[in-house]
Design a protein around this motif. Structure first.
Motif, PDB file in Angstrom:
ATOM      1  N   UNK A 142      33.953  57.374  48.435  1.00 47.32           N
ATOM      2  CA  UNK A 142      33.553  58.682  48.987  1.00 47.32           C
ATOM      3  C   UNK A 142      33.084  58.439  50.419  1.00 47.32           C
ATOM      4  N   UNK A 143      32.444  59.422  51.024  1.00 46.43           N
ATOM      5  CA  UNK A 143      32.068  59.342  52.437  1.00 46.43           C
ATOM      6  C   UNK A 143      31.042  58.266  52.725  1.00 46.43           C
ATOM      7  N   UNK A 144      30.999  57.837  53.996  1.00 47.40           N
ATOM      8  CA  UNK A 144      30.168  56.709  54.399  1.00 47.40           C
ATOM      9  C   UNK A 144      29.083  57.119  55.383  1.00 47.40           C
ATOM     10  N   UNK A 145      29.462  57.403  56.616  1.00 40.28           N
ATOM     11  CA  UNK A 145      28.449  57.617  57.658  1.00 40.28           C
ATOM     12  C   UNK A 145      28.916  58.690  58.638  1.00 40.28           C
TER      13      UNK A 145
ATOM     14  N   UNK B 276      39.546  55.591  53.980  1.00 42.46           N
ATOM     15  CA  UNK B 276      40.817  55.244  53.322  1.00 42.46           C
ATOM     16  C   UNK B 276      41.533  54.135  54.097  1.00 42.46           C
ATOM     17  N   UNK B 277      41.497  54.208  55.429  1.00 42.13           N
ATOM     18  CA  UNK B 277      42.147  53.193  56.271  1.00 42.13           C
ATOM     19  C   UNK B 277      41.442  51.843  56.106  1.00 42.13           C
ATOM     20  N   UNK B 278      40.106  51.852  56.047  1.00 43.06           N
ATOM     21  CA  UNK B 278      39.355  50.597  55.856  1.00 43.06           C
ATOM     22  C   UNK B 278      39.701  49.971  54.507  1.00 43.06           C
TER      23      UNK B 278
ATOM     24  N   UNK C 173      31.333  50.939  53.658  1.00 40.67           N
ATOM     25  CA  UNK C 173      32.603  50.287  53.951  1.00 40.67           C
ATOM     26  C   UNK C 173      32.443  49.106  54.900  1.00 40.67           C
ATOM     27  N   UNK C 174      31.183  48.736  55.146  1.00 37.16           N
ATOM     28  CA  UNK C 174      30.942  47.552  55.975  1.00 37.16           C
ATOM     29  C   UNK C 174      30.930  46.294  55.102  1.00 37.16           C
ATOM     30  N   UNK C 175      30.997  46.478  53.783  1.00 39.66           N
ATOM     31  CA  UNK C 175      31.156  45.330  52.891  1.00 39.66           C
ATOM     32  C   UNK C 175      32.270  45.620  51.895  1.00 39.66           C
TER      33      UNK C 175
END
Length: 231
Positions: free
Chosen positions: A118-121, A130-132, A103-105
């Motif tokens: 799905x999940x990130x870190x 979801x907020x990002x 979600x950093x890109x």
């Protein structure tokens, strides 16, 4: 101009409750989403880990004893990846081919009716993801499909006089969930996601994801059962 997408965080407890994958839920969810995209709506769907994540976490702990927070988080994250791929398989004809896991890109050139994440870190849950996505894609509505009808003013499992809340501010939500993340955190909304949603002035609806008619009402802007969290 295209309508802004709707973000739906699909709780892992709905996809994989105790006793295996809930096919009945997935059939109903598939039907609902396809009916809505036929009307021109677009969705960002984020899969949680739920009971599958906890089963892996408990299995690891049963073999070697205490697991580190990072190991617990990674097991949970990979469970969300499996659930996310299941959703992508179900919606493969109408979905972006990639399950978002970073979600950093930002997802660029997204043209399909659906994109799935799905999940990130370690250090947060899929609520945060979801907020990002809502921030990146200008979503006005975030629906958190859970296994609870409402957020309560205190834990209903511990307090028989706990009251359901139809509306709550992000400030009050922060007091309710605290400000620290712990793997497998069982609260109405992730504390880290709460901080970010508050900062961005977003609106989140938490509701029972088993009731598809109710989800439809939320999407259509009609009166519904659930808790609205806003500034």
């Amino acid at each position: 101009m295209q309508e802004s997408p709707i973000v739906i965080s699909v709780g892992g407890s709905l996809i994989v409750p105790n006793g295996g994958i809930n096919i009945d839920f997935l059939i109903k969810f598939n039907k609902l989403i396809r009916e809505e995209i036929a009307k021109g709506r677009r969705f960002l769907l984020i899969a949680g880990g739920g009971k599958l994540a906890r089963q892996y976490q408990e299995a690891g702990a049963a073999v070697i004893g205490k697991l580190t927070k990072e190991d617990l988080d990674w097991l949970g994250i990979h469970a969300t990846h499996l659930n996310g791929h299941l959703l992508r398989t179900i919606f493969q004809d109408v979905s972006n081919p990639r399950v978002i896991q970073h979600y950093d890109r930002k997802l660029e050139n997204w043209t399909e009716p659906i994109a799935i994440g799905a999940g990130w870190m370690p250090g947060c849950s899929t609520d945060y993801d979801a907020i990002i996505l809502a921030k990146d894609h200008g979503a006005k509505l975030i629906i958190n499909m859970s296994n609870i009808d409402y957020v309560f003013d205190r834990d209903p499992a511990k307090f028989s006089d706990a009251k359901p809340l139809k509306k709550i501010t992000w400030g009050a939500m922060k007091e309710l969930v605290g400000d620290k993340w712990t793997p497998g955190h069982n609260s109405p909304f992730d504390p880290i996601a709460t901080k970010l949603a508050s900062k961005l002035n977003l609106t989140v609806v938490i509701t029972n994801g088993k009731d598809m008619e109710n989800i439809k009402k939320i999407i259509d802007g009609k009166e519904f059962e659930g808790t609205v969290i806003s500034s």
